[in-house]
Design a protein around this motif. Structure first.
Motif, PDB file in Angstrom:
ATOM      1  N   CYS A  10       3.947   9.948  -7.977  1.00  0.00           N
ATOM      2  CA  CYS A  10       3.362  11.276  -7.876  1.00  0.00           C
ATOM      3  C   CYS A  10       3.130  11.820  -9.284  1.00  0.00           C
ATOM      4  O   CYS A  10       4.050  11.910 -10.085  1.00  0.00           O
ATOM      5  N   LEU A  55      -1.676   5.661  -6.146  1.00  0.00           N
ATOM      6  CA  LEU A  55      -1.367   4.571  -5.211  1.00  0.00           C
ATOM      7  C   LEU A  55      -1.455   3.227  -5.930  1.00  0.00           C
ATOM      8  O   LEU A  55      -2.362   2.438  -5.731  1.00  0.00           O
ATOM      9  N   TRP A  56      -0.488   2.941  -6.773  1.00  0.00           N
ATOM     10  CA  TRP A  56      -0.519   1.712  -7.554  1.00  0.00           C
ATOM     11  C   TRP A  56      -0.206   0.489  -6.702  1.00  0.00           C
ATOM     12  O   TRP A  56      -0.543  -0.641  -7.074  1.00  0.00           O
ATOM     13  N   PRO A  99      -1.146  11.950  -5.872  1.00  0.00           N
ATOM     14  CA  PRO A  99      -0.481  10.644  -5.746  1.00  0.00           C
ATOM     15  C   PRO A  99      -1.278   9.548  -6.457  1.00  0.00           C
ATOM     16  O   PRO A  99      -2.502   9.560  -6.464  1.00  0.00           O
ATOM     17  N   ASP A 107       0.816  -1.209   0.000  1.00  0.00           N
ATOM     18  CA  ASP A 107       0.000   0.000   0.000  1.00  0.00           C
ATOM     19  C   ASP A 107       0.855   1.267   0.000  1.00  0.00           C
ATOM     20  O   ASP A 107       0.366   2.337  -0.349  1.00  0.00           O
ATOM     21  N   SER A 133       3.752   4.081  -4.398  1.00  0.00           N
ATOM     22  CA  SER A 133       2.966   5.110  -5.077  1.00  0.00           C
ATOM     23  C   SER A 133       3.867   5.916  -5.989  1.00  0.00           C
ATOM     24  O   SER A 133       5.089   5.861  -5.901  1.00  0.00           O
TER      25      SER A 133
END
Length: 174
Positions: A65, A84-85, A82, A60, A63
Motif C-alpha cells: 500500500c 499489485l506487485w 495499492p 495476484d 500487494s
C-alpha cells in the motif's frame, strides 16, 4: 491507345498475403497465442502455488500500500493506492518461462539444424572447388602438351602444305 493498367488494390493485397513471410508470421502468432495459454496455466497451477507456499496461494494477492489504508473490493481500489506487485511477478514469471521454452525447444534446435546445413553446404562447395581445381590442372596439362607438340612440329622444314592453314598457302598457322 493501349494503356498499362496498374495492378488493382486487391491484386496487391493478394500478393502481400501470399508472401511466405506473412503466412509464417500468421502461423507463429496463432501458435504463440495457444502456447501462451499453456504457459499461463503452468504458472497459475504450478509456479504460483510453489511461490505462494511462503504466503498466499495466488501471487495476484501480493500487494503493498502506497497510501494507507488500502481497501480493494472486486479488483478495484476503494481507498488508498495499492501496488499489485504480485501480478507483475506472475506476468514476469510467465514471460521468462515462455522465453525459456521458446529458446530451448525452438531456437536452439533450429540454430543447430541451420549450422549443420551450413557445414554440409560448405563441404559441398569445398568438394566442388577441388573438382574445379583438378579440372583446371588437367586443362593446364593438355595446354602444355599442345604447346610442346607445336614447338616440336615447328622444327620441321615446312612448305605451303604444312605451314599454311587448310589450303591457304602462306596463311597463318593455327
Amino acid at each position: 491507345m493501349s494503356e498499362k493498367k496498374d495492378p488493382g488494390i486487391w491484386q496487391g493485397f493478394k500478393a502481400f498475403l501470399m508472401r511466405g513471410n506473412v503466412v509464417d508470421l500468421a502461423v507463429a502468432v496463432v501458435i504463440g497465442a495457444a502456447f501462451t495459454n499453456i504457459v499461463n496455466s503452468v504458472v497459475k497451477g504450478v509456479i504460483n502455488p510453489l511461490v505462494g507456499a511462503l504466503g498466499t496461494k495466488d501471487l495476484d494477492h501480493y500487494s503493498s500500500c502506497l497510501k494507507s489504508p488500502c481497501v480493494v473490493k472486486n479488483g478495484e481500489a476503494v481507498s488508498g493506492i495499492p501496488i499489485l506487485w504480485g501480478s507483475v511477478l506472475s506476468a514476469t514469471l510467465s514471460f521468462v518461462i515462455t522465453a525459456a521454452v521458446v529458446y530451448f525447444l525452438m531456437v536452439m534446435p533450429m540454430a543447430k539444424y541451420l549450422a549443420k546445413q551450413a557445414a554440409r553446404q560448405a563441404a559441398k562447395e569445398g568438394t566442388q572447388e577441388v573438382i574445379e581445381i583438378s579440372e583446371l590442372e588437367v586443362l593446364k596439362e593438355i595446354r602444355d602438351v599442345l604447346v610442346a607438340q607445336r614447338g616440336a612440329g615447328g622444327d620441321r622444314p615446312g612448305g605451303d602444305e604444312t605451314s599454311g592453314g587448310e589450303g591457304r598457302p602462306g596463311g597463318p598457322a593455327l
